[in-house]
Design an enzyme around this catalytic site. Structure first.
Site, mmCIF file in Angstrom:
data_model
loop_
_atom_site.group_PDB
_atom_site.id
_atom_site.type_symbol
_atom_site.label_atom_id
_atom_site.label_comp_id
_atom_site.label_asym_id
_atom_site.label_seq_id
_atom_site.Cartn_x
_atom_site.Cartn_y
_atom_site.Cartn_z
ATOM 1 N N TYR A 56 21.639 16.455 58.359
ATOM 2 C CA TYR A 56 21.518 17.978 58.271
ATOM 3 C C TYR A 56 22.821 18.877 59.480
ATOM 4 C CZ TYR A 56 16.914 16.809 56.929
ATOM 5 O OH TYR A 56 16.049 16.198 55.823
ATOM 6 N N HIS A 144 16.757 7.001 54.986
ATOM 7 C CA HIS A 144 16.718 8.606 54.751
ATOM 8 C C HIS A 144 17.228 8.283 53.470
ATOM 9 C CE1 HIS A 144 18.344 12.520 54.931
ATOM 10 N NE2 HIS A 144 17.524 12.360 54.362
#
Length: 322
Positions: A56, A144
């Site tokens: 992010y 992830h």
């Protein structure tokens, strides 16, 4: 706000989580003051679970979240981050040659993301995240999006998380994905504490009910649900709205509009129903909402506090919408 324990771990989360992708400049820039105000608003609303990832904003989300929480008592909140993408610095020439968004984030092209689910890669990822967060431990780490890296994730990545958990560097472990098949495999074949499932337990997509949630419930594991608005359609159904980050098909838009009419007939905003729906399953520990401002945080908390009558769910089922 209600706190729920994750699986068999000692880690607890609030039923509403702050998703920090947006304060990492997802799609558009968020100034530092706005990002800090969003985290402060979450705290004021009783939210104590904050989710981030190196992906992010090339670490920007982790740095901003860590800074915003630094003056809070460490034992009073829960942080999750993710592993599987390492951030490698670019040379000045490489950085100058890149333009536009960085994988969807409006940040300078200072690093490249590199998939790495090796044991060394997972350890390095967690250590790097701790540095950006300013913490000496992280409460939850999810592998992830290992969709295309399943073999490495199960063979090396997951065992590495087990070792970090045993060492006390990590409290709880799991995987976070937008699909259910591999998450179900994690629940069946490993000792994960929880999985983060995005977009697959919503008013428009209940595919997590087929196998993932029954397996999690049977094995005492927890599921955190993200993407409850399916990237926008369930937050504001209208022409041009997005579903899973693409233009919503007409059939789904029509379905969402019909759901909104029924919800509003019960005096309930569709957003409130969308937030509350996943929490009806016993395996679901919480819902995660990405927010980029204090107003969005306060709205999410208000929607979750809105009572949703059983008759609303009954009407959705009667109309064949749920």
């Amino acid at each position: 706000m209600r706190q729920i324990r994750l699986g068999r771990s000692a880690v607890e989360i609030t039923e509403l989580a702050f998703g920090a992708a947006a304060i990492g400049n997802l799609f558009t820039e968020v100034d530092p003051e706005q990002a800090a105000a969003a985290v402060d608003a979450a705290w004021d609303e009783g939210i104590r679970y904050f989710d981030t990832a190196p992906h992010y904003g090339l670490g920007l989300s982790e740095r901003r979240l860590g800074e915003a929480l630094r003056h809070r008592p460490r034992d009073a909140y829960t942080v999750s981050t993710k592993a599987g993408r390492l951030l490698d610095p670019l040379t000045p020439a490489e950085a100058a040659a890149r333009h536009g968004l960085s994988d969807g984030f409006a940040v300078p092209h200072t690093h490249r993301r590199r998939w790495d689910f090796s044991a060394d890669g997972i350890r390095r990822s967690v250590e790097d995240s701790l540095g950006r967060l300013g913490l000496d431990r992280v409460d939850i780490v999810y592998l992830h999006d290992p969709d295309d890296h399943g073999e490495a994730a199960f063979r090396e990545g997951y065992p590495a998380l087990e070792r970090l958990r045993a060492e006390g560097m990590v409290g709880a472990i799991g995987a976070g994905m937008n699909q259910t098949a591999m998450l179900t495999r994690f629940v069946r074949e490993t000792d994960v504490d929880a999985v983060l499932c995005a977009g697959r337990l919503t008013l428009l997509d209940q595919s997590a009910l087929d196998a993932l949630l029954p397996e999690a419930a049977a094995r005492g594991r927890s599921v955190v649900v993200g993407g409850v608005f399916n990237s926008g359609l369930l937050a504001d159904p209208r022409p041009g709205a997005t579903y899973d980050y693409a233009a919503a098909p007409a059939t789904l838009l029509d379905r969402a509009l019909r759901m909104r009419t029924i919800a509003e007939g019960h005096g309930v905003p569709l957003r409130a129903a969308a937030l509350r729906y996943p929490l009806g399953h016993p395996a679901v520990a919480g819902v995660l909402v990405g927010t980029r401002s204090a107003d969005e945080v306060r709205d999410a908390a208000a929607q979750l506090r809105t009572p949703v009558p059983d008759a609303l769910w009954d009407d959705l089922r009667t109309e064949g919408l749920l």
